[in-house]
Scaffold this active site. Structure first.
Site, PDB file in Angstrom:
ATOM      1  N   SER A  54     163.153 -59.809  21.404  1.00  0.00           N
ATOM      2  CA  SER A  54     162.048 -58.925  21.020  1.00  0.00           C
ATOM      3  C   SER A  54     161.457 -58.110  22.163  1.00  0.00           C
ATOM      4  O   SER A  54     160.538 -57.316  21.949  1.00  0.00           O
ATOM      5  CB  SER A  54     160.939 -59.747  20.369  1.00  0.00           C
ATOM      6  N   THR A  86     156.591 -59.239  21.002  1.00  0.00           N
ATOM      7  CA  THR A  86     156.104 -58.494  22.161  1.00  0.00           C
ATOM      8  C   THR A  86     155.509 -59.398  23.227  1.00  0.00           C
ATOM      9  O   THR A  86     154.860 -60.384  22.897  1.00  0.00           O
ATOM     10  CB  THR A  86     154.944 -57.584  21.668  1.00  0.00           C
ATOM     11  N   THR A 110     149.810 -58.555  19.642  1.00  0.00           N
ATOM     12  CA  THR A 110     151.196 -58.738  19.226  1.00  0.00           C
ATOM     13  C   THR A 110     151.234 -58.895  17.716  1.00  0.00           C
ATOM     14  O   THR A 110     150.243 -59.295  17.109  1.00  0.00           O
ATOM     15  CB  THR A 110     151.817 -59.958  19.922  1.00  0.00           C
ATOM     16  N   GLY A 111     152.377 -58.581  17.139  1.00  0.00           N
ATOM     17  CA  GLY A 111     152.509 -58.700  15.691  1.00  0.00           C
ATOM     18  C   GLY A 111     152.844 -57.361  15.067  1.00  0.00           C
ATOM     19  O   GLY A 111     153.286 -56.441  15.768  1.00  0.00           O
TER      20      GLY A 111
HETATM   21  N1  ASP Z   1     153.630 -55.191  18.072  1.00  0.00           N
HETATM   22  C1  ASP Z   1     155.044 -54.922  18.125  1.00  0.00           C
HETATM   23  C2  ASP Z   1     155.353 -53.703  17.316  1.00  0.00           C
HETATM   24  O1  ASP Z   1     154.803 -53.543  16.236  1.00  0.00           O
HETATM   25  C3  ASP Z   1     155.907 -56.024  17.654  1.00  0.00           C
HETATM   26  C4  ASP Z   1     155.563 -57.435  17.971  1.00  0.00           C
HETATM   27  O2  ASP Z   1     154.589 -57.750  18.634  1.00  0.00           O
HETATM   28  O3  ASP Z   1     156.323 -58.274  17.535  1.00  0.00           O
HETATM   29  O4  ASP Z   1     156.197 -52.958  17.708  1.00  0.00           O
END
Ligand code: ASP
Length: 315
Positions: free
Chosen positions: A73, A176, A227-228
Site C-alpha cells: 500500500s 498509507t 489513513t483510510g
Molecule cells: N488514504 C489513502 C487513499 O485514499 C489510502 C489509505 O490510507 O489506505 O489514497
C-alpha cells in the site's frame, strides 16, 4: 528542570530549546499509522534523538516504508490501479507552513522526497502525473522499472477475475503511512505517502497528497494525518479539521474523535469504510481515533517505539 518564567511571545528573549522543553510534555515524539509505522518510526527516531529536525525525521521515516517492495500500500510495491499501473501520492509539511505534494506519480521510488523538492525548489505546492515525474527526473531521481511486485501482480490477477471494486477496511499492513513528529526544539512536521486505494480508477487521487486532507501542520497548534478511504477524508478536509479542533482547545484524542464524528455525518457510506486520524499537539501529546476497530499506530519517544490500538466510533 526549573520552571522558566517568560512573558510575551513564547521563545523570545530566552534559549528557545529550554523554553519549549519547559512548556511542554515529552519531546521529541513521532507517531505514524499502522504496523509499518514501527520501522518508519525507528528511522525517524534516530534523527529526532540526535537533535535533528522533525522535517528530516518525517521524510526519512516514511522512506523506509516506500523502500519496502513487499508493502502492498506504499511505494512501488503497492497494489495497482484497475489498469495494472502503480500510481503514488505523497505530501510533506514543515514548521513554517511550507508544504509540497505529488500525485499520480509513476515509477519513482520516493514520492515523499519529490514532494519535499516541490516544497523547496518550486513556487508550487502540488505537482501531478507526467509533469511531476519529469520534475523528479530532472532533479536526480531515477526512473524505476514498470513492474509490479510479485505479491501485487498475484493480487491484481486475482482481482481481474471479477474486477469488483470495493475498498476494504483494515487489511493489515495495507494502508498509507502518515507520520507526524515534534522535535527537541518543539517544531512540528508531517508526511504522508501511499499507492492509494487498490484498483482505483486510473487518474484517481486520494487524500494523502492534499495538504489539509491527508496531513496538516500548524506549528502553533499541532499536526495531524489520516489513513483510510481518502474520498471520505477529502470531504471534510480531515487533517486540517483535526488541527483546527486542537486550536479550539481539544486534546489530540478528542480532536480526532470529533473529526471522525464529522466524517460519519458527512459520508453516508461510513459503515463500509475505515478511516483513522492521528494527531500530535505542541506539547507532544498525541491522540488517535478511527471509524472502526482495527486501526493501529506506532509511537516512538524516549520510552521506546511501540504499537497502540486506536479507539473507534462503531462500537
Ligand atoms: N488514504 C489513502 C487513499 O485514499 C489510502 C489509505 O490510507 O489506505 O489514497
Amino acid at each position: 528542570m526549573s520552571a522558566l518564567v517568560i512573558t510575551g511571545v513564547p521563545g523570545l528573549g530566552k534559549n528557545l530549546e529550554e523554553n519549549f522543553t519547559d512548556q511542554a510534555g515529552k519531546k521529541p515524539v513521532v507517531i505514524s499509522t499502522w504496523d509499518h509505522g514501527l520501522a518508519a518510526n525507528a528511522e525517524a527516531w534516530k534523527i529526532l534523538n540526535s537533535r535533528g529536525k522533525a522535517l528530516d525525521a518525517v521524510e526519512k521515516g516514511v522512506m523506509v516504508t516506500e523502500d519496502d517492495f513487499s508493502n502492498l500500500s506504499v511505494g512501488l510495491g503497492g497494489l495497482p490501479d484497475r489498469e495494472g499501473i502503480v500510481t503514488l501520492d505523497a505530501s510533506i509539511m514543515d514548521e513554517n507552513g511550507r508544504c509540497g505534494g505529488v500525485a499520480f506519480l509513476e515509477r519513482i521510488k520516493h514520492p515523499v522526497s519529490v514532494a519535499r523538492m516541490v516544497m523547496e525548489k518550486t513556487p508550487h505546492v502540488l505537482m501531478v502525473g507526467s509533469g511531476a515525474q519529469k520534475f523528479a527526473l530532472e532533479n536526480g531521481f531515477k526512473l524505476e522499472p514498470k513492474k509490479l511486485s510479485p505479491a501485487a501482480e498475484k493480487a491484481y490477477k486475482e482481482w481481474l477475475k471479477r474486477s469488483e471494486y470495493k475498498p476494504k477496511a483494515n487489511i493489515e499492513n495495507h494502508d498509507t503511512i502518515g507520520m507526524v513528529a515534534i522535535d527537541a526544539v518543539g517544531n512540528l512536521s508531517g508526511s504522508c505517502t501511499t499507492s492509494g486505494l487498490a484498483y482505483k480508477m486510473r487518474g484517481r487521487v486520494g487524500d494523502s497528497p492534499i495538504i489539509g486532507a491527508g496531513m496538516y501542520v500548524d506549528n502553533e497548534v499541532g499536526a495531524a494525518c489520516a489513513t483510510g478511504v481518502g474520498e471520505t477524508v477529502l470531504r471534510i478536509c480531515g487533517s486540517y479539521l483535526v488541527v483546527e479542533l486542537m486550536r479550539q482547545g481539544l486534546s489530540p484524542m478528542d480532536a480526532c474523535k470529533k473529526a471522525i464524528e464529522r466524517l460519519v455525518v458527512k459520508n453516508l457510506n461510513y459503515r463500509e469504510v475505515q478511516v483513522g486520524f492521528l494527531a500530535l499537539n505542541k506539547k507532544g501529546e498525541h491522540g488517535a481515533f478511527a471509524v472502526q476497530k482495527g486501526f493501529t499506530y506506532a509511537l516512538a519517544d524516549s520510552g521506546g517505539n511501540k504499537m497502540f490500538d486506536s479507539d473507534y466510533f462503531l462500537r
